[in-house]
Design an enzyme around this catalytic site. Structure first.
Site, short mmCIF file in Angstrom:
data_model
loop_
_atom_site.label_atom_id
_atom_site.label_comp_id
_atom_site.label_asym_id
_atom_site.label_seq_id
_atom_site.Cartn_x
_atom_site.Cartn_y
_atom_site.Cartn_z
N ASP A 126 0.82 -1.20 0.00
CA ASP A 126 0.00 0.00 0.00
C ASP A 126 0.86 1.26 0.00
O ASP A 126 1.93 1.30 0.61
CB ASP A 126 -0.88 -0.02 1.25
N GLU B 71 1.15 -0.48 -5.14
CA GLU B 71 0.21 0.61 -5.40
C GLU B 71 1.06 1.88 -5.47
O GLU B 71 1.39 2.48 -4.44
CB GLU B 71 -0.84 0.74 -4.30
#
Length: 731
Positions: free
Chosen positions: A411, A464
């Site tokens: 993330d 990401e």
């Protein structure tokens, strides 16, 4: 190891023990050998009387301090084998003395911890059930180099930090203690005193395998003995299933809101219930993988798991760790890979977490210009600290090894790469070269990927990363970050913007669909329609589509078909596969009731069939990341808002023709160039009545004619349905 110490203690040492400030309890408590023989010292504030008992007899230890300090000489025979008997509240209790056990953390472990080369610190740090000297108990180890005293506290000792003070292994800054008799399910925390003598808030175990259900915050001793896994077939094929040439279609899931039980107080499903329901649904829908929003233990449900405290613990909201392993096993048995979102970019400020762990900024930077994320009000790991990186490397391996996780989607990578991420001038510090790149984080990410792929070549890592940072999914030896895949955020934003436009205006935004092909093969991309696109006032994907109800659903079907035939792996957030109307709410179930309506059923059928098409047609997945797998037929027909292209696999003669008509106008005899002669039949039509469309189609197919067109030697006349994407294949 025989401990030696003067038989007579001065009052100051006894006072420090009973006050809970002594940093080296093994120098005082337990059996000690001196010139006069053996002497035993016990601190038991709960006891009225204490005896040492064993095969050689028993000896009562007189109380030498009113707070519960007992001491007496022991015979050699009794010192060699003894237990404690305590008179507590009118009862007689027997227990082992934790201060008679030697160090259990080996010198090699200490050495590797200090060097930052202990890739499986989770095997040593934390709470581990084991047998020492024939006695079962729990071995606790925690890293807190700047604390002056660390204790294990819990229900077993009345949360009294004076009673189980740990031993400091000075070289590594870790504290350890074996507590006999503590079993699976024991609740515990660490109580620390900082270097200045101040008592800190109780801390959960950074390596804890299990935790209480929030808002309670204690860690729980968990037995993570090897499971007799039933997913051997999946694991043997893992590398093939996760390969960049394989079909990868990911169903992104928030476990707490995928499906709830309204008749039982709207409760969340357990891991065991999800093992049955989720695996059956995902298999039926044809997705190849699921991706869970972070499963790590987190105090605030509204963070969706992205502010974790227990990085080694699957959240207890749905069950215990073995229940979570059952869920993964069941998905694997059903042919479904498991990816988890992995948060190494920040952690929350909760008092029981990593922040200011031992009275210093141990895991985070002290300077907020390096260590504070203002967007999330969270702290940033200090990637320049060996022990912190080791903690995170080990965590990555932990999920893959203990839980058979197939992949980690990392993330917020952009927030890790840039020192000035979401910061104004003066709010950040440049690197040693004066730039804005976080050199320590870059080194950490590269090393993390090297470790994962070296130890588990069949696993995958996904970034990401929302900027144009080069080489995110390229090997580290070429200067890349070493990820297996990268989310294509630019494609997502461009295409969502395009499809939100009224079709009459789309001719002016044609480049939103074509621009992505200029960089589509610079990375190993995943095309994401993720949870971030259906929250914070953005509505649902269906809600972005313009027009009346029929047109909104037609646009959605055309968009999904464009996505599934576009180069790149696929990711779709839960609920969007059946056209969820409302914005996602993490506290509520998905709107499953809308499947009463035909148009929603049609979207669900479409996604199911797209997944099947994507799997069975090699041209749609084999060269997702290779320019040889894609060729434009015509990308310039902006006036009609029509796109046409070819997808190809390893066999260039086995290709698919894709045509998108993105206005509500039916186009008859629309000529499309093709490379080879023969008949072409529809293998997919998003306008099919099966999906809720108007059912305009090309009947038995189209025949290539000897008329060069659009740079191709042949062409054919095709009927293009309104707001639809067609896939044709040479018969």
């Amino acid at each position: 190891m025989t401990k030696t110490h003067p038989i007579t203690l001065d009052d100051a040492e006894i006072e420090s023990v009973v006050a809970g400030t002594h940093g080296d309890p093994f120098a005082i408590l337990g059996p000690h050998h001196g010139s006069a023989g053996w002497h035993l010292r016990v601190f038991a504030p709960e006891a009225a009387r204490v005896w040492a008992i064993g095969p050689a007899g028993e000896t009562e230890l007189p109380r030498v301090h009113g707070a519960g300090f007992f001491a007496a000489p022991l015979s050699d025979a009794l010192a060699a084998s003894y237990r404690l008997r305590l008179a507590v509240g009118g009862r007689m209790l027997e227990r082992e003395d934790p201060y008679r056990f030697p160090v259990l953390l080996g010198d090699l472990d200490i050495h590797l911890l200090m060097e930052g080369r202990h890739l499986r610190t989770f095997e040593k740090l934390g709470a581990h059930l084991l047998v020492a000297d024939g006695v079962a108990g729990t071995h606790f180890v925690v890293w807190a180099p700047n604390a002056s005293r660390v204790s294990v506290v819990g229900d077993f000792n009345g949360w009294d930090g004076r009673r189980h003070v740990m031993r400091l292994r000075h070289n590594a800054g870790v504290w350890e203690l074996f507590i006999p008799g503590l079993a699976n399910g024991t609740h515990y925390k660490y109580e620390l005193i900082d270097r200045h003598g101040a008592l800190l808030p109780l801390k959960a175990d950074p390596y804890g395998h299990f935790a209480e259900v929030p808002p309670r915050t204690a860690s729980i001793v968990a037995d993570l003995a090897d499971r007799d896994w039933a997913d051997g077939g999946w694991m043997a094929a893992q590398a093939k299933r996760n390969d960049r040439h394989a079909p990868i279609s990911i169903y992104e899931v928030h476990l707490g809101s995928w499906m709830r039980v309204p008749e039982d107080g709207n409760r969340m499903l357990t891991y065991v219930e999800l093992a049955d329901k989720l695996s059956a649904y995902v298999k039926d829908m044809g997705f190849t993988h699921v991706e869970f929003l972070p499963v790590h233990e987190h105090p605030f449900s509204g963070s969706w798991g992205y502010q974790p405290v227990g990085l080694f613990a699957p959240t207890s909201r749905h069950g215990d760790p073995d229940d979570f392993r059952l869920l993964i096993e069941r998905l694997h048995v059903n042919g479904i890979g498991v990816i988890i979102d992995w948060v190494a970019g920040h952690f929350p400020r909760d008092a029981h977490g990593l922040h200011y762990f031992d009275g210093t900024h141990l895991y985070e930077h002290e300077d907020p210009r390096l260590g504070l994320h203002k967007d999330w009000d969270t702290y940033i790991y200090n990637y320049g600290r060996t022990e912190v990186c080791n903690f995170l490397y080990s965590n990555a391996l932990y999920w893959i090894e203990h839980y058979h996780i197939d992949g980690l989607r990392v993330d917020a990578v952009a927030s890790m790469l840039y020192l000035d991420y979401s910061r104004k001038a003066g709010e950040w510090l440049p690197n040693r070269h004066g730039g804005n790149e976080n050199l320590e984080a870059i080194d950490f990410l590269r090393r993390m990927n090297e470790v994962v792929y070296a130890e588990h070549p069949g696993a995958m890592t996904i970034a990401e990363e929302s900027t144009a940072w080069p080489g995110v999914s390229k090997p580290t030896w070429t200067g890349g970050l070493g990820f297996g895949f990268k989310w294509n955020m630019g494609w997502m934003h461009d295409t969502l913007d395009y499809f939100s436009k009224d079709p009459i205006h789309r001719r002016y935004h044609h480049d939103k669909l074509t621009f992505g092909l200029l960089y589509a093969f610079t990375e190993n991309f995943v095309l994401p329609l993720s949870h971030d696109e259906v929250v914070h006032g953005k509505g649902s994907i269906l809600g972005r589509m313009p027009g009346d109800e029929w047109q909104r659903f037609a646009n959605l079907r055309a968009y999904y078909t464009f996505m599934w035939t576009h180069p790149g792996k696929k990711l779709l957030f839960m609920g969007q596969e059946f056209g969820q109307q409302s914005e996602w709410n993490c506290e509520e179930s998905l709107d499953w009731d809308v499947l009463r309506y035909p148009l929603h059923q049609g979207v669900q059928r479409l996604v199911r069939d797209l997944n099947r098409l994507y799997r069975v047609e090699p041209s749609l997945h084999q060269l997702d990341h290779d320019p040889a797998g894609f060729a434009w037929i015509d990308c310039n027909d902006r006036d009609n808002s029509v796109l046409s292209y070819m997808r190809k696999g390893f066999d260039e003669t086995d290709f698919c023709i894709v045509i998108c008509n993105l206005t509500p106008v039916v186009r008859y005899d629309y000529r499309v160039g093709v490379p080879l002669g023969g008949d072409y039949r529809e293998v997919f039509n998003s306008d099919s009545q099966w999906y809720g469309g108007s059912n305009i189609h090309n009947g038995d197919g189209c025949t290539a004619e000897d008329e060069p067109w659009q740079g191709q030697p042949l062409s054919m006349a095709v009927t293009l349905p309104p707001l639809a994407t067609l896939v044709l294949k040479r018969a």
